[in-house]
Motif scaffolding. Structure first.
Motif, PDB file in Angstrom:
ATOM      1  N   MET A  17       0.922  -1.081  -0.226  1.00 35.62           N
ATOM      2  CA  MET A  17       0.000  -0.017   0.127  1.00 35.62           C
ATOM      3  C   MET A  17       0.792   1.282  -0.051  1.00 35.62           C
ATOM      4  N   ALA A  18       1.449   1.610  -1.206  1.00 38.90           N
ATOM      5  CA  ALA A  18       2.362   2.931  -1.254  1.00 38.90           C
ATOM      6  C   ALA A  18       1.621   3.951  -0.999  1.00 38.90           C
ATOM      7  N   GLY A  19       2.156   5.059  -0.535  1.00 41.66           N
ATOM      8  CA  GLY A  19       1.647   6.266  -0.305  1.00 41.66           C
ATOM      9  C   GLY A  19       0.432   6.410   0.430  1.00 41.66           C
ATOM     10  N   SER A  20       0.424   6.030   1.471  1.00 40.48           N
ATOM     11  CA  SER A  20      -0.752   5.872   2.491  1.00 40.48           C
ATOM     12  C   SER A  20      -0.672   5.702   3.973  1.00 40.48           C
ATOM     13  N   ILE A  21      -1.549   6.276   4.523  1.00 42.33           N
ATOM     14  CA  ILE A  21      -1.632   5.888   6.008  1.00 42.33           C
ATOM     15  C   ILE A  21      -1.806   4.407   6.252  1.00 42.33           C
ATOM     16  N   VAL A  22      -0.726   3.554   6.837  1.00 46.33           N
ATOM     17  CA  VAL A  22      -0.775   2.391   7.068  1.00 46.33           C
ATOM     18  C   VAL A  22      -1.231   1.956   8.509  1.00 46.33           C
ATOM     19  N   PHE A  23      -1.076   2.881   9.492  1.00 44.32           N
ATOM     20  CA  PHE A  23      -1.543   2.543  10.870  1.00 44.32           C
ATOM     21  C   PHE A  23      -1.609   3.932  11.575  1.00 44.32           C
ATOM     22  N   VAL A  24      -2.680   3.946  12.457  1.00 44.73           N
ATOM     23  CA  VAL A  24      -3.456   4.894  13.291  1.00 44.73           C
ATOM     24  C   VAL A  24      -3.537   4.486  14.653  1.00 44.73           C
ATOM     25  N   GLY A  25      -3.072   5.167  15.700  1.00 47.03           N
ATOM     26  CA  GLY A  25      -3.281   4.653  17.106  1.00 47.03           C
ATOM     27  C   GLY A  25      -2.926   5.730  17.989  1.00 47.03           C
ATOM     28  N   VAL A  26      -3.467   5.120  19.273  1.00 39.67           N
ATOM     29  CA  VAL A  26      -3.420   6.249  20.309  1.00 39.67           C
ATOM     30  C   VAL A  26      -2.388   5.549  21.360  1.00 39.67           C
ATOM     31  N   SER A  83       3.275  -1.366  19.602  1.00 36.84           N
ATOM     32  CA  SER A  83       4.328  -1.285  18.802  1.00 36.84           C
ATOM     33  C   SER A  83       4.698  -2.127  17.778  1.00 36.84           C
ATOM     34  N   ARG A  84       4.502  -3.428  18.333  1.00 38.86           N
ATOM     35  CA  ARG A  84       4.792  -4.538  17.299  1.00 38.86           C
ATOM     36  C   ARG A  84       3.805  -4.336  15.997  1.00 38.86           C
ATOM     37  N   ARG A  85       2.732  -4.101  16.116  1.00 35.84           N
ATOM     38  CA  ARG A  85       1.796  -4.084  15.124  1.00 35.84           C
ATOM     39  C   ARG A  85       2.125  -2.909  14.312  1.00 35.84           C
ATOM     40  N   LEU A  86       2.593  -1.957  14.933  1.00 35.55           N
ATOM     41  CA  LEU A  86       2.792  -0.548  14.215  1.00 35.55           C
ATOM     42  C   LEU A  86       3.987  -0.836  13.139  1.00 35.55           C
ATOM     43  N   VAL A  87       4.940  -1.526  13.907  1.00 35.30           N
ATOM     44  CA  VAL A  87       6.358  -1.815  13.091  1.00 35.30           C
ATOM     45  C   VAL A  87       6.104  -2.772  11.783  1.00 35.30           C
ATOM     46  N   GLU A  88       5.248  -3.735  12.091  1.00 32.87           N
ATOM     47  CA  GLU A  88       4.896  -4.728  11.276  1.00 32.87           C
ATOM     48  C   GLU A  88       3.973  -4.320   9.939  1.00 32.87           C
ATOM     49  N   SER A  89       3.335  -2.985  10.438  1.00 34.84           N
ATOM     50  CA  SER A  89       2.611  -2.444   9.065  1.00 34.84           C
ATOM     51  C   SER A  89       3.586  -1.684   7.941  1.00 34.84           C
ATOM     52  N   ASN A  90       4.986  -1.666   8.548  1.00 36.12           N
ATOM     53  CA  ASN A  90       5.861  -1.255   7.626  1.00 36.12           C
ATOM     54  C   ASN A  90       5.752   0.056   7.249  1.00 36.12           C
ATOM     55  N   PRO A  91       5.676   1.061   7.981  1.00 37.66           N
ATOM     56  CA  PRO A  91       5.714   2.270   7.677  1.00 37.66           C
ATOM     57  C   PRO A  91       7.178   2.782   7.274  1.00 37.66           C
ATOM     58  N   GLU A  92       7.208   3.881   6.409  1.00 39.10           N
ATOM     59  CA  GLU A  92       8.511   4.582   6.200  1.00 39.10           C
ATOM     60  C   GLU A  92       8.849   5.623   7.284  1.00 39.10           C
ATOM     61  N   ARG A 130       4.427   8.108   0.412  1.00 41.26           N
ATOM     62  CA  ARG A 130       4.834   7.526   1.501  1.00 41.26           C
ATOM     63  C   ARG A 130       4.110   6.827   2.567  1.00 41.26           C
ATOM     64  N   ARG A 131       4.574   5.551   2.872  1.00 38.16           N
ATOM     65  CA  ARG A 131       3.916   4.927   3.927  1.00 38.16           C
ATOM     66  C   ARG A 131       4.072   5.362   5.297  1.00 38.16           C
ATOM     67  N   ILE A 132       2.865   5.946   6.174  1.00 38.27           N
ATOM     68  CA  ILE A 132       3.074   6.582   7.156  1.00 38.27           C
ATOM     69  C   ILE A 132       2.391   6.000   8.210  1.00 38.27           C
ATOM     70  N   ALA A 133       2.653   6.071   9.393  1.00 38.69           N
ATOM     71  CA  ALA A 133       2.141   5.471  10.506  1.00 38.69           C
ATOM     72  C   ALA A 133       1.828   6.719  11.510  1.00 38.69           C
ATOM     73  N   VAL A 134       0.734   6.894  12.191  1.00 39.57           N
ATOM     74  CA  VAL A 134       0.279   8.084  12.795  1.00 39.57           C
ATOM     75  C   VAL A 134      -0.115   7.668  14.212  1.00 39.57           C
ATOM     76  N   ALA A 192      -3.394  -1.407   8.517  1.00 37.99           N
ATOM     77  CA  ALA A 192      -3.415  -1.844   7.020  1.00 37.99           C
ATOM     78  C   ALA A 192      -3.334  -3.294   7.203  1.00 37.99           C
ATOM     79  N   ASN A 193      -2.734  -3.945   7.902  1.00 37.27           N
ATOM     80  CA  ASN A 193      -2.423  -5.482   8.037  1.00 37.27           C
ATOM     81  C   ASN A 193      -3.616  -6.208   8.381  1.00 37.27           C
ATOM     82  N   GLN A 194      -4.743  -5.625   9.185  1.00 39.78           N
ATOM     83  CA  GLN A 194      -5.914  -5.970   9.605  1.00 39.78           C
ATOM     84  C   GLN A 194      -7.168  -5.581   8.496  1.00 39.78           C
ATOM     85  N   SER A 195      -6.687  -4.860   7.580  1.00 36.86           N
ATOM     86  CA  SER A 195      -7.868  -4.463   6.648  1.00 36.86           C
ATOM     87  C   SER A 195      -7.986  -5.421   5.706  1.00 36.86           C
TER      88      SER A 195
END
Length: 271
Positions: A1-10, A40-49, A168-172, A267-270
């Motif tokens: 999933m290039a150029g997108s938000i791949v993870f968002v969390g609180v 944190s594991r899930r965020l890293v596994e979503s492979n953001p840049e 760019r793949r981004i986690a927020v 993104a890994n769960q979608s």
């Protein structure tokens, strides 16, 4: 999933969640510690840049969003008697410049901070767990404003547009604690309705109801003494107001402050 938000969390940010700071007290927030490790594991596994983090304790401007603009972003826990715990990451200056352009196009006010500004604990606590999960990439650290909730949603949308524009793949990560007034004898004056604020936010995210978060009564927010609500609102904007992978991983408040760890999008769960 290039150029997108791949993870968002609180993520909450009490320094006591860092073992070198919390010591024996960390046993009382074990659920949050486990949840942050999983988060944190899930965020890293979503492979953001790049990881974009919104911290309530960044230098704030009432009328504009802020960002640190130095090439390296670093800080330590010396303020909390653990000076040996130091973190350093490269700043994604290209993303930051694109975010400024997106804000200008949308009529949003944003400016970069002059000079060195060490990372605050609002950024450092989530980053501590991300580092332990293997994150060594670039970051951007932002501060929210005191403008309307609608403007904060639009700022989150600008983050999403910047990701798309740069491909760019981004986690927020929205850093923030909920109510600070949950118990008598806590760090702040007890407020008998404070728990209602936390319950409404936790329930809305559990249901995947972005509108339910955005429409929390402002008076209740004020009484609760929260610090993370606007960070969460920015994250909802970045997620596109569609909390497709909503999950509250933990919530607890043993010291009178509400700590919630939640995923809004993964993104890994979608499908």
């Amino acid at each position: 999933m290039a150029g997108s938000i791949v993870f968002v969390g609180v993520a909450p940010h009490p320094p006591l969640l860092v073992p070198e700071v919390g010591g024996s007290r960390i046993a009382r927030v074990r659920d949050s510690q486990r949840a942050l490790t999983d988060f944190s594991r899930r965020l890293v596994e979503s492979n953001p840049e790049t990881v974009v983090l919104i911290s309530p304790h960044s230098p704030l401007d009432a009328n504009a969003f802020t960002a640190r603009a130095t090439r390296k972003l670093k800080g330590d826990f010396a303020e909390f008697y653990a000076p040996g715990v130091r973190l350093e990451f490269a700043n994604d200056l290209e993303l930051l410049a694109e975010l400024e352009r997106q804000c200008a196009e949308a009529g949003l006010k944003m400016h970069t901070l002059e000079g060195e500004h060490d990372l605050d604990h609002g950024a450092l606590v989530p980053l501590y767990y991300l580092r332990d999960a293997g994150w060594a990439g670039t970051i951007v650290v932002l501060g929210f404003s005191f403008q309307s909730i609608e403007i904060h949603v639009a700022f989150g949308e600008a983050i999403r547009q910047a990701a798309a524009r740069l491909n760019r793949r981004i986690a927020v990560v929205a850093s923030g604690d909920l109510s600070h007034r949950l118990i008598v004898g806590g760090p702040y004056e007890f407020e008998p309705t404070a728990h209602v604020f936390d319950e409404q936010v936790v329930s809305a995210i559990t249901r995947g109801d972005a509108r339910g978060v955005l429409e929390v009564d402002p008076g209740l927010r004020t009484r609760a003494g929260e610090c993370g609500y606007r960070s969460i609102v920015v994250a909802i904007g970045a997620a596109g107001s569609s909390l497709r992978d909503h999950q509250v991983l933990s919530y607890e408040g043993p010291f009178g402050v509400g700590y919630m760890v939640a995923v809004l999008y993964d993104a890994n769960q979608s499908s």
